[in-house]
Write a protein that holds these residues in place. Structure first.
Motif, PDB file in Angstrom:
ATOM      1  N   GLU A  84       8.484  -0.166  -5.588  1.00  0.00           N
ATOM      2  CA  GLU A  84       9.571  -1.155  -5.602  1.00  0.00           C
ATOM      3  C   GLU A  84      10.414  -1.067  -4.332  1.00  0.00           C
ATOM      4  OE1 GLU A  84      11.435  -4.381  -6.839  1.00  0.00           O
ATOM      5  OE2 GLU A  84       9.731  -3.478  -7.880  1.00  0.00           O
ATOM      6  N   ARG A  85      10.658   0.134  -3.852  1.00  0.00           N
ATOM      7  CA  ARG A  85      11.417   0.291  -2.599  1.00  0.00           C
ATOM      8  C   ARG A  85      10.658  -0.299  -1.420  1.00  0.00           C
ATOM      9  NH1 ARG A  85      13.636   6.483  -3.393  1.00  0.00           N
ATOM     10  NH2 ARG A  85      15.235   5.952  -4.931  1.00  0.00           N
ATOM     11  N   LYS A  86       9.334  -0.064  -1.371  1.00  0.00           N
ATOM     12  CA  LYS A  86       8.521  -0.640  -0.296  1.00  0.00           C
ATOM     13  C   LYS A  86       8.544  -2.166  -0.356  1.00  0.00           C
ATOM     14  CE  LYS A  86       6.432   2.850   1.800  1.00  0.00           C
ATOM     15  NZ  LYS A  86       6.399   3.078   3.221  1.00  0.00           N
ATOM     16  N   LYS A  87       8.471  -2.736  -1.564  1.00  0.00           N
ATOM     17  CA  LYS A  87       8.531  -4.185  -1.721  1.00  0.00           C
ATOM     18  C   LYS A  87       9.818  -4.735  -1.135  1.00  0.00           C
ATOM     19  CE  LYS A  87       5.867  -5.106  -5.905  1.00  0.00           C
ATOM     20  NZ  LYS A  87       5.985  -5.603  -7.281  1.00  0.00           N
ATOM     21  N   ARG A  88      10.918  -4.087  -1.433  1.00  0.00           N
ATOM     22  CA  ARG A  88      12.213  -4.561  -0.946  1.00  0.00           C
ATOM     23  C   ARG A  88      12.309  -4.462   0.571  1.00  0.00           C
ATOM     24  NH1 ARG A  88      16.298  -2.307  -5.637  1.00  0.00           N
ATOM     25  NH2 ARG A  88      15.371  -3.572  -7.290  1.00  0.00           N
ATOM     26  N   VAL A  89      11.741  -3.405   1.137  1.00  0.00           N
ATOM     27  CA  VAL A  89      11.750  -3.261   2.595  1.00  0.00           C
ATOM     28  C   VAL A  89      10.933  -4.374   3.230  1.00  0.00           C
ATOM     29  CG1 VAL A  89      10.914  -1.822   4.496  1.00  0.00           C
ATOM     30  CG2 VAL A  89      12.180  -0.784   2.639  1.00  0.00           C
ATOM     31  N   PHE A  90       9.739  -4.628   2.682  1.00  0.00           N
ATOM     32  CA  PHE A  90       8.874  -5.661   3.246  1.00  0.00           C
ATOM     33  C   PHE A  90       9.466  -7.053   3.066  1.00  0.00           C
ATOM     34  CE2 PHE A  90       5.092  -2.658   2.450  1.00  0.00           C
ATOM     35  CZ  PHE A  90       5.294  -2.053   3.662  1.00  0.00           C
ATOM     36  N   GLU A  91      10.152  -7.299   1.954  1.00  0.00           N
ATOM     37  CA  GLU A  91      10.782  -8.598   1.730  1.00  0.00           C
ATOM     38  C   GLU A  91      11.935  -8.841   2.700  1.00  0.00           C
ATOM     39  OE1 GLU A  91      11.883  -8.559  -2.376  1.00  0.00           O
ATOM     40  OE2 GLU A  91       9.865  -9.089  -3.058  1.00  0.00           O
ATOM     41  N   SER A  92      12.555  -7.777   3.178  1.00  0.00           N
ATOM     42  CA  SER A  92      13.689  -7.932   4.087  1.00  0.00           C
ATOM     43  C   SER A  92      13.247  -8.217   5.526  1.00  0.00           C
ATOM     44  CB  SER A  92      14.568  -6.688   4.059  1.00  0.00           C
ATOM     45  OG  SER A  92      13.894  -5.593   4.658  1.00  0.00           O
ATOM     46  N   LEU A  93      11.955  -7.995   5.843  1.00  0.00           N
ATOM     47  CA  LEU A  93      11.463  -8.203   7.194  1.00  0.00           C
ATOM     48  C   LEU A  93      11.108  -9.667   7.418  1.00  0.00           C
ATOM     49  CD1 LEU A  93       9.077  -5.129   7.474  1.00  0.00           C
ATOM     50  CD2 LEU A  93      11.406  -5.326   8.332  1.00  0.00           C
ATOM     51  N   ASP A  94      11.329 -10.142   8.631  1.00  0.00           N
ATOM     52  CA  ASP A  94      10.945 -11.499   9.018  1.00  0.00           C
ATOM     53  C   ASP A  94       9.647 -11.410   9.811  1.00  0.00           C
ATOM     54  OD1 ASP A  94      10.838 -14.166   9.567  1.00  0.00           O
ATOM     55  OD2 ASP A  94      12.440 -14.133  11.067  1.00  0.00           O
ATOM     56  N   ILE A  95       8.561 -11.830   9.207  1.00  0.00           N
ATOM     57  CA  ILE A  95       7.243 -11.652   9.807  1.00  0.00           C
ATOM     58  C   ILE A  95       7.100 -12.432  11.105  1.00  0.00           C
ATOM     59  CG2 ILE A  95       5.764 -13.459   8.839  1.00  0.00           C
ATOM     60  CD1 ILE A  95       4.834  -9.881   8.693  1.00  0.00           C
TER      61      ILE A  95
ATOM     62  N   LYS B 173       0.857  -1.187   0.000  1.00  0.00           N
ATOM     63  CA  LYS B 173       0.000   0.000   0.000  1.00  0.00           C
ATOM     64  C   LYS B 173       0.891   1.234   0.000  1.00  0.00           C
ATOM     65  CE  LYS B 173      -3.922   2.166   0.531  1.00  0.00           C
ATOM     66  NZ  LYS B 173      -4.947   2.145  -0.464  1.00  0.00           N
ATOM     67  N   VAL B 174       0.807   2.019  -1.043  1.00  0.00           N
ATOM     68  CA  VAL B 174       1.621   3.222  -1.177  1.00  0.00           C
ATOM     69  C   VAL B 174       0.699   4.394  -1.456  1.00  0.00           C
ATOM     70  CG1 VAL B 174       3.431   4.359  -2.512  1.00  0.00           C
ATOM     71  CG2 VAL B 174       3.584   1.925  -2.062  1.00  0.00           C
ATOM     72  N   ILE B 175       0.779   5.385  -0.603  1.00  0.00           N
ATOM     73  CA  ILE B 175      -0.007   6.601  -0.819  1.00  0.00           C
ATOM     74  C   ILE B 175       0.916   7.594  -1.516  1.00  0.00           C
ATOM     75  CG2 ILE B 175      -1.319   8.439   0.279  1.00  0.00           C
ATOM     76  CD1 ILE B 175      -1.871   6.467   2.568  1.00  0.00           C
ATOM     77  N   GLU B 176       0.792   7.619  -2.806  1.00  0.00           N
ATOM     78  CA  GLU B 176       1.667   8.443  -3.646  1.00  0.00           C
ATOM     79  C   GLU B 176       0.886   8.778  -4.906  1.00  0.00           C
ATOM     80  OE1 GLU B 176       5.145  10.476  -4.062  1.00  0.00           O
ATOM     81  OE2 GLU B 176       4.821   9.070  -2.435  1.00  0.00           O
TER      82      GLU B 176
ATOM     83  N   PRO C  65       9.311   8.777  -8.674  1.00  0.00           N
ATOM     84  CA  PRO C  65       8.140   8.199  -9.352  1.00  0.00           C
ATOM     85  C   PRO C  65       7.463   7.133  -8.496  1.00  0.00           C
ATOM     86  CG  PRO C  65      10.049   8.204 -10.799  1.00  0.00           C
ATOM     87  CD  PRO C  65      10.532   8.599  -9.445  1.00  0.00           C
ATOM     88  N   ARG C  66       6.187   6.940  -8.710  1.00  0.00           N
ATOM     89  CA  ARG C  66       5.402   5.985  -7.927  1.00  0.00           C
ATOM     90  C   ARG C  66       5.946   4.565  -8.050  1.00  0.00           C
ATOM     91  NH1 ARG C  66       0.555   5.178  -5.481  1.00  0.00           N
ATOM     92  NH2 ARG C  66      -0.395   3.149  -5.801  1.00  0.00           N
ATOM     93  N   LYS C  67       6.334   4.157  -9.256  1.00  0.00           N
ATOM     94  CA  LYS C  67       6.841   2.796  -9.453  1.00  0.00           C
ATOM     95  C   LYS C  67       8.110   2.557  -8.639  1.00  0.00           C
ATOM     96  CE  LYS C  67       4.963   1.866 -14.010  1.00  0.00           C
ATOM     97  NZ  LYS C  67       5.261   1.500 -15.400  1.00  0.00           N
ATOM     98  N   VAL C  68       8.949   3.567  -8.530  1.00  0.00           N
ATOM     99  CA  VAL C  68      10.180   3.439  -7.738  1.00  0.00           C
ATOM    100  C   VAL C  68       9.828   3.324  -6.262  1.00  0.00           C
ATOM    101  CG1 VAL C  68      12.320   4.596  -7.081  1.00  0.00           C
ATOM    102  CG2 VAL C  68      11.561   4.644  -9.460  1.00  0.00           C
ATOM    103  N   THR C  69       8.860   4.117  -5.809  1.00  0.00           N
ATOM    104  CA  THR C  69       8.427   4.066  -4.411  1.00  0.00           C
ATOM    105  C   THR C  69       7.839   2.695  -4.078  1.00  0.00           C
ATOM    106  OG1 THR C  69       7.925   6.426  -4.512  1.00  0.00           O
ATOM    107  CG2 THR C  69       7.002   5.206  -2.679  1.00  0.00           C
TER     108      THR C  69
END
Length: 86
Positions: free
Chosen positions: A40-51, A21-24, A34-38
């Motif tokens: 993609e950055r959020k995806k990478r942050v979430f992928e790095s987290l251990d749920i 979910k990106v509010i942009e 750009p929104r696509k870059v934002t």
């Protein structure tokens, strides 16, 4: 053969990728990210987290209890005779 056809089909749970979910705004101003870059950055942050560790930090665990360290069901919870009928 007809009996096998009547059996329910067991489906394995599938993993579905959900975009973050990106509010942009879609149309960005010059100089803004750009929104696509934002996204993609959020995806990478979430992928790095251990749920599992994040939930464990908040007291939620789906791990099997280790009986030697801690009993997750205390005897005192079941040792109440207040409502016993005699």
């Amino acid at each position: 053969n007809r009996a096998r056809e009547a059996l329910p089909v067991v489906q394995n749970p599938s993993i579905m990728e959900v975009p973050p979910k990106v509010i942009e705004v879609y149309d960005h101003r010059p100089g803004d990210c750009p929104r696509k870059v934002t996204v993609e950055r959020k995806k990478r942050v979430f992928e790095s987290l251990d749920i599992e560790n994040l939930l464990f930090e908040r007291g939620i665990t789906f791990r099997r209890p280790n009986w030697k360290d801690l009993h997750w069901l205390d005897l005192e919870d079941f040792d109440n005779i207040e409502y016993d009928i005699r």
